[in-house]
Design a protein around this motif. Structure first.
Motif, PDB file in Angstrom:
ATOM      1  N   MET A   1       0.848  -1.180   0.000  1.00  0.00           N
ATOM      2  CA  MET A   1       0.000   0.000   0.000  1.00  0.00           C
ATOM      3  C   MET A   1       0.890   1.237   0.000  1.00  0.00           C
ATOM      4  SD  MET A   1      -2.978   1.037   2.743  1.00  0.00           S
ATOM      5  CE  MET A   1      -4.054  -0.350   2.382  1.00  0.00           C
ATOM      6  N   ILE A   2       0.631   2.149  -0.956  1.00  0.00           N
ATOM      7  CA  ILE A   2       1.424   3.368  -1.042  1.00  0.00           C
ATOM      8  C   ILE A   2       0.501   4.592  -1.078  1.00  0.00           C
ATOM      9  CG2 ILE A   2       3.286   2.211  -2.289  1.00  0.00           C
ATOM     10  CD1 ILE A   2       2.300   3.609  -4.830  1.00  0.00           C
ATOM     11  N   ARG A   3       1.085   5.752  -0.860  1.00  0.00           N
ATOM     12  CA  ARG A   3       0.334   6.999  -0.902  1.00  0.00           C
ATOM     13  C   ARG A   3      -0.128   7.265  -2.333  1.00  0.00           C
ATOM     14  NH1 ARG A   3      -2.693  10.763  -0.023  1.00  0.00           N
ATOM     15  NH2 ARG A   3      -2.229  12.682   1.118  1.00  0.00           N
ATOM     16  N   ILE A   4      -1.386   7.680  -2.488  1.00  0.00           N
ATOM     17  CA  ILE A   4      -1.978   7.937  -3.799  1.00  0.00           C
ATOM     18  C   ILE A   4      -2.633   9.318  -3.773  1.00  0.00           C
ATOM     19  CG2 ILE A   4      -3.762   7.198  -5.441  1.00  0.00           C
ATOM     20  CD1 ILE A   4      -3.375   4.337  -4.261  1.00  0.00           C
ATOM     21  N   VAL A   5      -2.404  10.070  -4.821  1.00  0.00           N
ATOM     22  CA  VAL A   5      -2.998  11.421  -4.918  1.00  0.00           C
ATOM     23  C   VAL A   5      -4.362  11.317  -5.593  1.00  0.00           C
ATOM     24  CG1 VAL A   5      -2.749  13.728  -5.885  1.00  0.00           C
ATOM     25  CG2 VAL A   5      -0.733  12.503  -5.022  1.00  0.00           C
ATOM     26  N   ARG A   6      -5.366  11.877  -4.942  1.00  0.00           N
ATOM     27  CA  ARG A   6      -6.726  11.850  -5.507  1.00  0.00           C
ATOM     28  C   ARG A   6      -7.014  13.183  -6.213  1.00  0.00           C
ATOM     29  NH1 ARG A   6     -11.438   9.031  -4.479  1.00  0.00           N
ATOM     30  NH2 ARG A   6     -10.561   7.990  -2.662  1.00  0.00           N
ATOM     31  N   PRO A   7      -7.224  13.166  -7.532  1.00  0.00           N
ATOM     32  CA  PRO A   7      -7.525  14.410  -8.257  1.00  0.00           C
ATOM     33  C   PRO A   7      -9.003  14.758  -8.178  1.00  0.00           C
ATOM     34  CG  PRO A   7      -7.453  12.600  -9.792  1.00  0.00           C
ATOM     35  CD  PRO A   7      -7.160  11.998  -8.426  1.00  0.00           C
ATOM     36  N   ARG A   8      -9.341  15.949  -8.615  1.00  0.00           N
ATOM     37  CA  ARG A   8     -10.753  16.317  -8.746  1.00  0.00           C
ATOM     38  C   ARG A   8     -11.328  15.651  -9.979  1.00  0.00           C
ATOM     39  NH1 ARG A   8     -12.953  22.171  -7.588  1.00  0.00           N
ATOM     40  NH2 ARG A   8     -14.804  20.902  -7.984  1.00  0.00           N
ATOM     41  N   LEU A   9     -12.605  15.369  -9.934  1.00  0.00           N
ATOM     42  CA  LEU A   9     -13.273  14.758 -11.078  1.00  0.00           C
ATOM     43  C   LEU A   9     -13.701  15.825 -12.080  1.00  0.00           C
ATOM     44  CD1 LEU A   9     -15.582  12.228  -9.223  1.00  0.00           C
ATOM     45  CD2 LEU A   9     -13.610  11.658 -10.638  1.00  0.00           C
ATOM     46  N   PRO A  10     -13.964  15.423 -13.328  1.00  0.00           N
ATOM     47  CA  PRO A  10     -14.576  16.373 -14.268  1.00  0.00           C
ATOM     48  C   PRO A  10     -15.872  16.917 -13.682  1.00  0.00           C
ATOM     49  CG  PRO A  10     -13.834  14.404 -15.414  1.00  0.00           C
ATOM     50  CD  PRO A  10     -13.687  14.119 -13.945  1.00  0.00           C
ATOM     51  N   THR A  11     -16.183  18.167 -13.990  1.00  0.00           N
ATOM     52  CA  THR A  11     -17.329  18.857 -13.385  1.00  0.00           C
ATOM     53  C   THR A  11     -18.636  18.086 -13.533  1.00  0.00           C
ATOM     54  OG1 THR A  11     -16.252  20.966 -13.839  1.00  0.00           O
ATOM     55  CG2 THR A  11     -18.607  21.021 -13.342  1.00  0.00           C
ATOM     56  N   GLU A  12     -18.884  17.551 -14.724  1.00  0.00           N
ATOM     57  CA  GLU A  12     -20.155  16.865 -14.969  1.00  0.00           C
ATOM     58  C   GLU A  12     -20.288  15.611 -14.109  1.00  0.00           C
ATOM     59  OE1 GLU A  12     -22.655  14.961 -18.751  1.00  0.00           O
ATOM     60  OE2 GLU A  12     -20.829  16.118 -19.078  1.00  0.00           O
ATOM     61  N   TYR A  93     -20.017   9.262  -2.648  1.00  0.00           N
ATOM     62  CA  TYR A  93     -19.098  10.313  -2.183  1.00  0.00           C
ATOM     63  C   TYR A  93     -17.704  10.003  -2.727  1.00  0.00           C
ATOM     64  CZ  TYR A  93     -16.682  13.319   1.235  1.00  0.00           C
ATOM     65  OH  TYR A  93     -15.894  14.273   1.845  1.00  0.00           O
ATOM     66  N   TRP A  94     -17.206  10.831  -3.638  1.00  0.00           N
ATOM     67  CA  TRP A  94     -15.951  10.562  -4.342  1.00  0.00           C
ATOM     68  C   TRP A  94     -14.797  10.193  -3.397  1.00  0.00           C
ATOM     69  CZ3 TRP A  94     -13.164   8.777  -7.937  1.00  0.00           C
ATOM     70  CH2 TRP A  94     -11.906   9.295  -8.304  1.00  0.00           C
ATOM     71  N   PRO A  95     -14.544  10.921  -2.309  1.00  0.00           N
ATOM     72  CA  PRO A  95     -13.428  10.532  -1.434  1.00  0.00           C
ATOM     73  C   PRO A  95     -13.624   9.169  -0.752  1.00  0.00           C
ATOM     74  CG  PRO A  95     -14.018  12.825  -1.077  1.00  0.00           C
ATOM     75  CD  PRO A  95     -15.112  12.229  -1.918  1.00  0.00           C
ATOM     76  N   ASN A  96     -14.818   8.585  -0.858  1.00  0.00           N
ATOM     77  CA  ASN A  96     -15.047   7.281  -0.227  1.00  0.00           C
ATOM     78  C   ASN A  96     -14.840   6.126  -1.204  1.00  0.00           C
ATOM     79  OD1 ASN A  96     -15.874   5.799   2.158  1.00  0.00           O
ATOM     80  ND2 ASN A  96     -17.763   5.280   1.053  1.00  0.00           N
ATOM     81  N   LEU A  97     -14.451   6.425  -2.443  1.00  0.00           N
ATOM     82  CA  LEU A  97     -14.355   5.388  -3.476  1.00  0.00           C
ATOM     83  C   LEU A  97     -12.897   5.102  -3.815  1.00  0.00           C
ATOM     84  CD1 LEU A  97     -17.239   6.694  -5.774  1.00  0.00           C
ATOM     85  CD2 LEU A  97     -17.367   5.012  -3.923  1.00  0.00           C
ATOM     86  N   LEU A  98     -12.547   3.821  -3.834  1.00  0.00           N
ATOM     87  CA  LEU A  98     -11.193   3.396  -4.168  1.00  0.00           C
ATOM     88  C   LEU A  98     -11.251   2.240  -5.158  1.00  0.00           C
ATOM     89  CD1 LEU A  98     -10.954   4.516  -1.051  1.00  0.00           C
ATOM     90  CD2 LEU A  98      -8.656   3.593  -1.232  1.00  0.00           C
ATOM     91  N   LEU A  99     -10.166   2.033  -5.893  1.00  0.00           N
ATOM     92  CA  LEU A  99     -10.065   0.894  -6.806  1.00  0.00           C
ATOM     93  C   LEU A  99      -9.502  -0.296  -6.034  1.00  0.00           C
ATOM     94  CD1 LEU A  99     -10.408   0.177  -9.877  1.00  0.00           C
ATOM     95  CD2 LEU A  99      -7.928   0.485 -10.049  1.00  0.00           C
ATOM     96  N   ALA A 100     -10.187  -1.426  -6.116  1.00  0.00           N
ATOM     97  CA  ALA A 100      -9.741  -2.604  -5.366  1.00  0.00           C
ATOM     98  C   ALA A 100      -9.892  -3.861  -6.211  1.00  0.00           C
ATOM     99  CB  ALA A 100     -10.548  -2.746  -4.079  1.00  0.00           C
ATOM    100  N   CYS A 101      -9.025  -4.829  -5.945  1.00  0.00           N
ATOM    101  CA  CYS A 101      -9.188  -6.135  -6.586  1.00  0.00           C
ATOM    102  C   CYS A 101     -10.341  -6.863  -5.884  1.00  0.00           C
ATOM    103  CB  CYS A 101      -7.895  -6.941  -6.496  1.00  0.00           C
ATOM    104  SG  CYS A 101      -7.409  -7.417  -4.818  1.00  0.00           S
ATOM    105  N   SER A 102     -10.909  -7.833  -6.555  1.00  0.00           N
ATOM    106  CA  SER A 102     -12.042  -8.541  -5.968  1.00  0.00           C
ATOM    107  C   SER A 102     -11.631  -9.318  -4.722  1.00  0.00           C
ATOM    108  CB  SER A 102     -12.679  -9.477  -7.004  1.00  0.00           C
ATOM    109  OG  SER A 102     -11.718 -10.354  -7.536  1.00  0.00           O
ATOM    110  N   THR A 103     -10.353  -9.723  -4.654  1.00  0.00           N
ATOM    111  CA  THR A 103      -9.897 -10.451  -3.460  1.00  0.00           C
ATOM    112  C   THR A 103      -9.962  -9.553  -2.225  1.00  0.00           C
ATOM    113  OG1 THR A 103      -8.434 -11.803  -4.810  1.00  0.00           O
ATOM    114  CG2 THR A 103      -7.994 -11.753  -2.445  1.00  0.00           C
ATOM    115  N   CYS A 104      -9.459  -8.329  -2.345  1.00  0.00           N
ATOM    116  CA  CYS A 104      -9.520  -7.401  -1.214  1.00  0.00           C
ATOM    117  C   CYS A 104     -10.961  -6.976  -0.942  1.00  0.00           C
ATOM    118  CB  CYS A 104      -8.664  -6.162  -1.501  1.00  0.00           C
ATOM    119  SG  CYS A 104      -6.890  -6.403  -1.253  1.00  0.00           S
ATOM    120  N   ASN A 105     -11.673  -6.620  -2.014  1.00  0.00           N
ATOM    121  CA  ASN A 105     -13.000  -6.026  -1.854  1.00  0.00           C
ATOM    122  C   ASN A 105     -14.025  -7.029  -1.345  1.00  0.00           C
ATOM    123  OD1 ASN A 105     -15.140  -4.288  -1.947  1.00  0.00           O
ATOM    124  ND2 ASN A 105     -15.130  -3.983  -4.142  1.00  0.00           N
ATOM    125  N   THR A 106     -13.990  -8.232  -1.883  1.00  0.00           N
ATOM    126  CA  THR A 106     -15.035  -9.208  -1.562  1.00  0.00           C
ATOM    127  C   THR A 106     -14.583 -10.267  -0.567  1.00  0.00           C
ATOM    128  OG1 THR A 106     -15.910  -8.909  -3.801  1.00  0.00           O
ATOM    129  CG2 THR A 106     -16.652 -10.843  -2.570  1.00  0.00           C
TER     130      THR A 106
END
Length: 251
Positions: A1-12, A93-106
């Motif tokens: 696990m490493i530090r990841i920068v979260r950008p802003r999303l497109p306005t729409e 809520y965008w800050p609550n969403l992360l990309l995860a593999c199914s092994t970690c997530n499920t």
């Protein structure tokens, strides 16, 4: 696990998430859990929100779509850091969403959640804090240990299954590959082969389990570096301390 920068999303897309969050907030509390699941599976939400959010997460993930928890590649699910079953209003809520593999997530994390006793979570959020403040990775063993006195480190290892199955072995092999690439990079530099230097850097930065590389770079400038790298090939520690190489990793 490493530090990841979260950008802003497109306005729409940001506006779509806010509208869905408002719909969830307007839903009577007793109905929120069922309504959350229906909204999450709604066809228009999957097409217009879920897929663009997943693509945004893939862009900010290390390597090629690497899981933001374990670091393995080809992660394919959008995870709710605080599970939607525990806090429905954070489902979109965008800050609550992360990309995860199914092994970690499920298989491991699922709906598990533990509070830090205040208003946060005991699980490390790599988009908000530096995981290495709570986790220590043994390079040769590939095993994670919590930094002494860190309940976040202990809970994160447990809830994400970071030391389960073959994960430590894969990290240990990633370290061997990284050490080889470091020496290959040095040979290319000695030969003035800029193209091969770039290829080695790209390979090291995009390999799965990027935490191995970043842990090595961090340990190389610590007071314990001579002991940590004592059993490694000669020159590995000096390469990890090399300013040009560290700049390529933005360290």
């Amino acid at each position: 696990m490493i530090r990841i920068v979260r950008p802003r999303l497109p306005t729409e897309l940001e506006a779509s998430l806010l509208a869905l969050s408002q719909e969830m907030a307007d839903t009577p509390v007793p109905e929120r859990d069922k309504h959350t699941d229906r909204m999450w599976e709604r066809k228009t939400v999957r097409r217009d929100v879920y897929q663009p959010v997943r693509e945004a997460l893939e862009d900010m993930a290390p390597g090629i779509d690497c899981c933001m928890y374990c670091g393995n590649h080809m992660a394919d699910t959008v995870d709710h850091f605080v599970p939607k079953s525990r806090c429905a209003v954070r489902t979109f809520y965008w800050p609550n969403l992360l990309l995860a593999c199914s092994t970690c997530n499920t298989r491991f994390k699922g709906n598990k959640h533990r509070s830090d006793g205040l208003v946060g979570s005991l699980l490390i959020d790599p988009t908000r804090e530096d995981p290495f403040e709570h986790l220590d990775l043994g390079l040769a063993s590939g095993v994670y240990r919590s930094v002494e006195g860190s309940p976040k480190g202990k809970w994160t290892i447990e809830v994400c299954g970071l030391n389960e199955g073959k994960r430590p072995r894969v990290r240990a092999e990633a370290w061997l590959n990284l050490a080889d690439d470091l020496q290959g990079w040095a040979r290319a530099r000695d030969a003035g082969d800029v193209r091969n230097m770039r290829r080695k850097i790209y390979r090291m930065r995009t390999q799965p389990f990027a935490d191995v590389g970043y842990a090595a770079l961090r340990k190389a400038v610590s007071d314990e570096a001579p002991q940590v790298f004592a059993a490694e090939e000669p020159g590995v520690l000096a390469l990890l301390q090399d300013d040009e190489l560290r700049a390529a990793f933005q360290m």
